[in-house]
Scaffold this motif. Sequence first.
Motif: not given
Length: 343
Positions: A236-240, A258-264
């Motif tokens: 998991t990669v989270i762009a906060s 895997g998962t890349f999450n655009i959070f910010g």
Amino acid sequence: MKAAVVHGKGDIRIEEYPTPAAGDGEVVVRTRVSGICATDIKTLLGQGLPKDLPTILGHEVVGEISEIGRGVEGLRIGDRVAVYPIAVCGNCYFCKRGRHNLCEHEFGLAHGIDGGFAEYVRLPKEIVNIGGVVKIPDSLSFEKAVLAEPLSCVYASLKTCKVEPGSVVVILGAGPMGLMHLKMAKWAGARVISVDLRDDRLKTAKNMGAEVCLNASAVDHIDEIRKITGGRGAETVIASLGIPGVIEQNLKLTRNGGTFNIFGGPPAGQTISVDPRWLHYGEINLTGTFAASPVQFTACLDLIARNEMAVEDLISDRFGLDNFLDAVERAKNQTMIRGIVVF
């Protein structure tokens, strides 16, 4: 009442403002603590500034009920409460599936109606009707409870990413939300790698439990993370943070499956380039998460109340309304972890 009133881009004034009254189905809360979110600061800088001005920002609110409108049940004057800030219809396609944050008719605090940087805040029936006014146990302080809202946004991201015990989670950005992601991922049993450009933030992340902290201005963090993960990358990669260039550069940190999450929240109108072969053959999940549901909000309030999630170390600065402008400057300059306004 006294409030921090926004009149335009970069123009916020501490002044007297009409005290709200509760209409049918509504509740008025005497604000005790309001959290300062990066979204508030971006709005003040002109990103998504409301058309109807003047207005009051602030969507992280806890306090005591001071007035109850006709027809409201289950709540009493004096109840200590935390507020889910999104007003939703409850009947659209998304609401019926429990995804209230995607409501087709949503509005909310600091987004259509006055928010919580004021002595009183009116909660419309759309918030009250979905259980968005949640009682706080006497044992839980207002200062801790106010963090339930931002924490619930992080919790929603965790659920979307399906973080599992023992998995590697890379968090891009060790600011306030990045640190909350760190805490939530650790709570889920993950191994956390924090990436930032500031050593002071990375030191804080290390103290909060990050297994590895990398300064991307000092080392090739992508190469380092590949070494740490045996060349595969992170589950998991989270762009906060919401910087498109940073998002694009770090997509490659995601391992196959895997998962890349655009959070910010990125600014409007900017794009990133994605290799469709990488998405296809790597079976990559590229996702975004925004806000949280009322159920997730209540779950996070409960986590804090049960002391399963330590949050007091996230609060670095306390302000009153009279020095609220100092809080804005400190938030803009990134010189605090998390600031709150105490009434």
